[in-house]
Scaffold this motif. Structure first.
Motif, PDB file in Angstrom:
ATOM      1  N   GLN A  47      -0.944 -15.835 122.040  1.00 22.23           N
ATOM      2  CA  GLN A  47      -0.424 -17.021 122.708  1.00 22.23           C
ATOM      3  C   GLN A  47       0.193 -16.647 124.050  1.00 22.23           C
ATOM      4  N   ILE A  48      -0.217 -17.329 125.107  1.00 15.33           N
ATOM      5  CA  ILE A  48       0.327 -17.106 126.450  1.00 15.33           C
ATOM      6  C   ILE A  48       1.186 -18.304 126.807  1.00 15.33           C
ATOM      7  N   ASP A  49       2.455 -18.052 127.047  1.00  7.50           N
ATOM      8  CA  ASP A  49       3.393 -19.135 127.355  1.00  7.50           C
ATOM      9  C   ASP A  49       4.144 -18.784 128.632  1.00  7.50           C
ATOM     10  N   MET A  50       3.550 -19.141 129.753  1.00  6.35           N
ATOM     11  CA  MET A  50       4.164 -18.920 131.060  1.00  6.35           C
ATOM     12  C   MET A  50       4.314 -20.263 131.758  1.00  6.35           C
ATOM     13  N   PRO A  51       5.265 -20.390 132.672  1.00  5.86           N
ATOM     14  CA  PRO A  51       5.371 -21.651 133.422  1.00  5.86           C
ATOM     15  C   PRO A  51       4.094 -22.018 134.174  1.00  5.86           C
ATOM     16  N   SER A  52       3.364 -21.003 134.638  1.00  3.72           N
ATOM     17  CA  SER A  52       2.151 -21.276 135.410  1.00  3.72           C
ATOM     18  C   SER A  52       0.897 -21.387 134.548  1.00  3.72           C
ATOM     19  N   PHE A  53       1.003 -21.027 133.267  1.00  4.20           N
ATOM     20  CA  PHE A  53      -0.188 -21.098 132.416  1.00  4.20           C
ATOM     21  C   PHE A  53       0.205 -21.077 130.948  1.00  4.20           C
TER      22      PHE A  53
ATOM     23  N   HIS B   2       6.196 -25.237 140.480  1.00  7.93           N
ATOM     24  CA  HIS B   2       4.825 -24.945 140.050  1.00  7.93           C
ATOM     25  C   HIS B   2       3.893 -26.102 140.374  1.00  7.93           C
ATOM     26  N   ASP B   3       2.657 -25.752 140.699  1.00  7.22           N
ATOM     27  CA  ASP B   3       1.596 -26.721 140.951  1.00  7.22           C
ATOM     28  C   ASP B   3       0.391 -26.288 140.119  1.00  7.22           C
ATOM     29  N   ASP B   4      -0.119 -27.192 139.294  1.00  4.74           N
ATOM     30  CA  ASP B   4      -1.248 -26.849 138.422  1.00  4.74           C
ATOM     31  C   ASP B   4      -2.474 -26.399 139.197  1.00  4.74           C
ATOM     32  N   ASP B   5      -2.593 -26.821 140.452  1.00  9.11           N
ATOM     33  CA  ASP B   5      -3.768 -26.489 141.253  1.00  9.11           C
ATOM     34  C   ASP B   5      -3.581 -25.244 142.108  1.00  9.11           C
ATOM     35  N   VAL B   6      -2.449 -24.563 141.959  1.00  4.95           N
ATOM     36  CA  VAL B   6      -2.176 -23.370 142.766  1.00  4.95           C
ATOM     37  C   VAL B   6      -1.775 -22.228 141.841  1.00  4.95           C
ATOM     38  N   MET B   7      -2.454 -21.096 141.969  1.00  5.53           N
ATOM     39  CA  MET B   7      -2.099 -19.911 141.190  1.00  5.53           C
ATOM     40  C   MET B   7      -1.117 -19.076 142.005  1.00  5.53           C
ATOM     41  N   PRO B   8       0.128 -18.987 141.561  1.00  2.00           N
ATOM     42  CA  PRO B   8       1.171 -18.383 142.401  1.00  2.00           C
ATOM     43  C   PRO B   8       1.004 -16.895 142.646  1.00  2.00           C
ATOM     44  N   ASP B   9       0.368 -16.158 141.726  1.00  4.15           N
ATOM     45  CA  ASP B   9       0.272 -14.704 141.914  1.00  4.15           C
ATOM     46  C   ASP B   9      -0.512 -14.336 143.167  1.00  4.15           C
ATOM     47  N   ALA B  10      -1.394 -15.241 143.628  1.00  6.03           N
ATOM     48  CA  ALA B  10      -2.188 -14.956 144.823  1.00  6.03           C
ATOM     49  C   ALA B  10      -1.338 -14.967 146.084  1.00  6.03           C
ATOM     50  N   MET B  11      -0.127 -15.559 146.036  1.00 13.84           N
ATOM     51  CA  MET B  11       0.736 -15.624 147.217  1.00 13.84           C
ATOM     52  C   MET B  11       1.921 -14.668 147.136  1.00 13.84           C
ATOM     53  N   ALA B  12       2.029 -13.906 146.045  1.00 11.46           N
ATOM     54  CA  ALA B  12       3.180 -13.024 145.856  1.00 11.46           C
ATOM     55  C   ALA B  12       3.216 -11.906 146.898  1.00 11.46           C
ATOM     56  N   GLY B  13       2.075 -11.292 147.183  1.00  9.03           N
ATOM     57  CA  GLY B  13       2.031 -10.228 148.179  1.00  9.03           C
ATOM     58  C   GLY B  13       2.381 -10.737 149.563  1.00  9.03           C
ATOM     59  N   LEU B  14       1.889 -11.920 149.911  1.00  9.66           N
ATOM     60  CA  LEU B  14       2.222 -12.538 151.201  1.00  9.66           C
ATOM     61  C   LEU B  14       3.723 -12.774 151.309  1.00  9.66           C
ATOM     62  N   ALA B  15       4.337 -13.286 150.248  1.00  8.88           N
ATOM     63  CA  ALA B  15       5.769 -13.565 150.262  1.00  8.88           C
ATOM     64  C   ALA B  15       6.570 -12.273 150.433  1.00  8.88           C
ATOM     65  N   ALA B  16       6.184 -11.209 149.712  1.00  4.42           N
ATOM     66  CA  ALA B  16       6.914  -9.939 149.797  1.00  4.42           C
ATOM     67  C   ALA B  16       6.842  -9.349 151.194  1.00  4.42           C
ATOM     68  N   SER B  17       5.654  -9.332 151.765  1.00  9.29           N
ATOM     69  CA  SER B  17       5.496  -8.752 153.098  1.00  9.29           C
ATOM     70  C   SER B  17       6.219  -9.579 154.158  1.00  9.29           C
ATOM     71  N   ALA B  18       6.142 -10.912 154.045  1.00  4.78           N
ATOM     72  CA  ALA B  18       6.804 -11.769 155.032  1.00  4.78           C
ATOM     73  C   ALA B  18       8.315 -11.555 155.013  1.00  4.78           C
ATOM     74  N   ALA B  19       8.896 -11.392 153.823  1.00  6.42           N
ATOM     75  CA  ALA B  19      10.343 -11.147 153.732  1.00  6.42           C
ATOM     76  C   ALA B  19      10.694  -9.795 154.350  1.00  6.42           C
TER      77      ALA B  19
END
Length: 751
Positions: free
Chosen positions: A367-373, A121-138
């Motif tokens: 309460q939201i308790d996720m690794p990314s947020f 995880h990177d605090d400056d990167v929201m991972p959900d924005a890259m999920a579609g790219l990752a799925a299609s690339a695979a």
């Protein structure tokens, strides 16, 4: 030995990059990639069985999980292991699924699984924005039958400038938060929230995101070519029979067209369509039914779909007899439930939602308790879709992904209109009681009215509408307020919410390729007309928020106090605050503001008397008398040397009234002047320099008796020698005056 890897890099244009790498991890999967931006890394794997499942749909599972280890954290709860997916993870799964599913062949029914995991995880990167790219690339690295690469991107706008994949901190400044899914040729999915933007601005944001997606699709193609594009697997296609299809079309089309044109209600229409299906099916022999049963049902449904679409395109008519721009009849009611803090019913045609509002303190925040947020929501909305709402009986197995997604859309539509200074935590619950077309938009409408009924001071009311599109060649028809059946047979279904001044949220699924932006904008403008019509119905029912909460609803009062007083309000072991809550029948919550170094006290109670009592207690804690001022006090304790008095305006604040300050005359006994419970005024003199204690006086407010003579002031030089040294109690001994008869100390003997 580390295996050979292949990598493609995508430049986001502002110094940030996204890389796609394959060849190192999860090599037994049919396709796997690691997508990285900054320190954020997603691993995506895809697997699809080589035999077709005995179903008539694609059994596709998209799973997105965030690992707590990715952020260097432990999972919360008793069991230190990731469990069921959070709502945030479910929403990401839905975003990816909606773009991938239409690109598989309609006759491909092999069980397929796409698994995406946040590994770093990177605090400056929201991972959900890259999920579609990752799925299609695979998938591009697999042998799946898949039409073309796709990707998804988030778009924000700060100070009028669009930005791709903004950080979470940038989103706080942005007036747009949209996720767009697209191929290089066509936009396929849009979802997001906005700060009352126009239809043209929304289209511009989609265009901007699409340009970035085109580059991401090209990078996937380059990566697949570098690795070596696999041959698409062969699979057993669905059985087809053109002669049978034409025969059934001729049997079904005209009858379906006539029923659709009649404009009947849902159940009546459904029964008529089912009768056609049964009639066609029974026209075949038992042997033909056994052999061709699935094809018969398939071709009947296809012919009916064509007939209904043609009716709309040719005559502008719809299944229930409406014109394309016509909204179904609407009726609304507020304050329906007597015990809730706010309630409203919204009914549009055969869709009905009952919304309730509950008001609480910050303790009730979600309460939201996720690794990314990590964070909390002070406004949240839950959506329930029971089976009876569509006349069905089916088992209920927890909250469905659909319920999570529809509730999130309604929440995003409304949350921007809840004022920032709203003191309450607000929970809205929508119970869908009937459904035939867009219960999520009914939820937005009922939620708006319930909030206003509860006394939440919404900035502006919000309404929502579901739209559809039917197109064929150059002809197209945009449908306002679509039915459930129209949702399935159309080329685009989209939901738009907003105020009279602009769009607040949207969700689109576009099924037709190459939809022009001109058609999109026209559809959005028609949606605006529909929204405003519905908004008028809402404001006719309740024009503005109620000024106050209901009599049985809790009132919230907040107060800021210096941090040093928090401990006194809580008391040892929480004794003070617990007793105060019990005595006043209130709920008291204390939070610390790290920026101002103050305590924020929230007091929630139904009765004004209880809240006033808590406020009085706080006032007493903060009470600081001013020198020279006069205060009313009450005697609460009698002592030999004075009386302990309490400020009547600040209960709990005590001070000693010394016996010498009771009266001008000499007082032998305190009880000669005052008694327990006496109330009188005293003058405050501040801290006495001699005793270093606070000094108050009763006699200072009394006239001096006639002939009164004050004692002479004490001679502070008494007992001092000429040099001012105090010799009291001393015999001026010096070293020469020691006693001569003192014996010298003997050394301690050793044992």
């Amino acid at each position: 030995m580390i295996p050979k890897t292949y990598k493609e890099v995508i430049d986001l244009g502002d110094g940030r990059e996204i890389s796609i790498e394959t060849g190192k991890l999860a090599k037994q999967a049919h396709g796997s990639v690691v997508v990285q931006s900054g320190k954020c890394m997603l691993l995506c794997t895809v697997v699809s069985n080589y035999h077709q499942a005995d179903v008539d749909f694609l059994p596709l599972t998209v799973d997105y999980r965030e690992k707590f280890a990715a952020a260097g954290r432990y999972p919360g709860g008793f069991f230190k292991r990731e469990a069921r997916p959070s709502d945030g993870e479910v929403l990401t799964m839905r975003l990816v699924d909606r773009v991938l599913r239409p690109l598989f062949p309609k006759d491909y029914h092999a069980e397929t699984q796409v698994m995406i995991q946040l590994m770093s995880h990177d605090d400056d990167v929201m991972p959900d924005a890259m999920a579609g790219l990752a799925a299609s690339a695979a998938i591009q690295l697999s042998d799946f039958p898949f039409e073309c690469p796709i990707s998804e991107a988030r778009v924000g706008r700060i100070n009028g400038e669009f930005i791709i994949n903004p950080t979470r901190s940038q989103l706080l400044e942005s007036d747009i938060d949209m996720m767009i899914g697209a191929s290089a040729d066509s936009v396929m999915m849009v979802e997001g929230e906005m700060d009352e933007i126009s239809e043209e601005e929304m289209a511009d944001a989609i265009k901007f995101a699409h340009e970035a997606i085109k580059e991401q699709c090209a990078a996937q193609v380059r990566l697949a070519e570098a690795v070596g594009k696999k041959e698409v697997r062969e699979y057993e296609p669905e059985r087809e029979n053109e002669e049978l299809e034409k025969k059934i079309h001729d049997m079904v089309y005209d009858k379906t067209y006539a029923i659709a044109k009649a404009g009947s209600a849902k159940h009546e229409r459904g029964a008529a369509f089912s009768e056609i299906k049964e009639e066609v099916f029974n026209s075949f022999s038992e042997e033909e039914q056994d052999d061709l049963g699935k094809l018969i049902h398939k071709y009947v449904a296809k012919a009916q779909k064509i007939a209904i679409r043609d009716l709309t395109l040719n005559e502008g008519l719809r299944l229930d007899g409406r014109q394309t721009t016509e909204i179904r009849p609407i009726w609304c009611e507020v304050d329906y439930l007597p015990s809730t803090h706010g309630s409203a019913i919204f009914t549009r045609g055969e869709t009905q939602a009952l919304a309730t509002v509950t008001l609480g303190t910050s303790r009730e925040a979600n309460q939201i308790d996720m690794p990314s947020f990590e964070g909390e929501e002070r406004f949240y909305l839950h959506y329930n879709f029971p089976p009876f709402s569509t006349g069905e009986a089916r088992p209920i197995r927890g909250t469905s992904r659909r319920e999570v997604g529809h509730g999130n859309l309604a929440q995003r539509a409304l949350k921007g209109m809840v004022p920032e200074d709203c003191p309450y935590t607000v929970r809205v619950v929508s119970e869908v009681l009937e459904s035939n077309g867009s219960s999520s938009m009914a939820t937005v409408c009922s939620g708006t009215m319930a909030l206003m009924d509860a006394g939440v001071q919404l900035k502006k009311p919000v309404s929502g509408i579901a739209m559809g599109l039917i197109s064929q060649g150059d002809k197209y028809a945009v449908l306002s307020d679509i039915l459930g059946d129209e949702d399935h047979l159309g080329d685009m279904d989209f939901k738009v919410t907003g105020t009279a001044d602009g769009i607040t949220a949207c969700q689109m699924d576009i099924k037709v390729k190459g939809l022009s932006y001109e058609i999109l904008v026209n559809a959005l403008k028609q949606a605006r007309d529909g929204r405003l019509h519905i908004l008028e119905k809402l404001t006719d029912t309740i024009a503005q928020p109620n000024e106050d909460v209901k009599d049985h609803a809790p009132t919230m009062v907040t107060r800021r106090i210096p941090n040093e007083f928090i401990g006194a309000l809580i008391g040892p072991g929480g004794k003070v605050i617990q007793e105060l809550q019990k005595e006043t029948d209130t709920t008291i919550v204390i939070n610390e503001d790290p920026e101002t170094e103050e305590g924020i006290v929230e007091v929630l109670g139904v009765g004004k008397k209880g809240i006033d009592a808590v406020m009085a207690k706080i006032d007493s804690l903060l009470f600081k008398p001013e020198v020279g001022s006069v205060y009313e006090v009450k005697v609460i304790k009698m002592l030999d040397f004075g009386a302990v008095v309490e400020y009547t305006d600040a209960p709990g604040n005590e001070v000693l009234l010394h016996v010498s300050e009771l009266a001008w005359e000499r007082t032998e006994n305190v009880s000669d002047v005052v008694n327990m419970g006496d109330v009188f005024d005293v003058k405050y003199f501040g801290v006495d320099s001699r005793t270093r204690k606070e000094k108050v006086s009763r006699k200072a407010l009394l006239p001096k008796p006639e002939g009164f003579k004050e004692r002479p002031p004490r001679d502070n030089n008494r007992g001092r020698d000429n040099r001012g040294r105090d010799n009291r109690g001393r015999d001026n001994r010096n070293r020469d005056n020691r006693r001569d008869d003192r014996k010298p100390r003997e050394d301690k003997k050793e044992d």
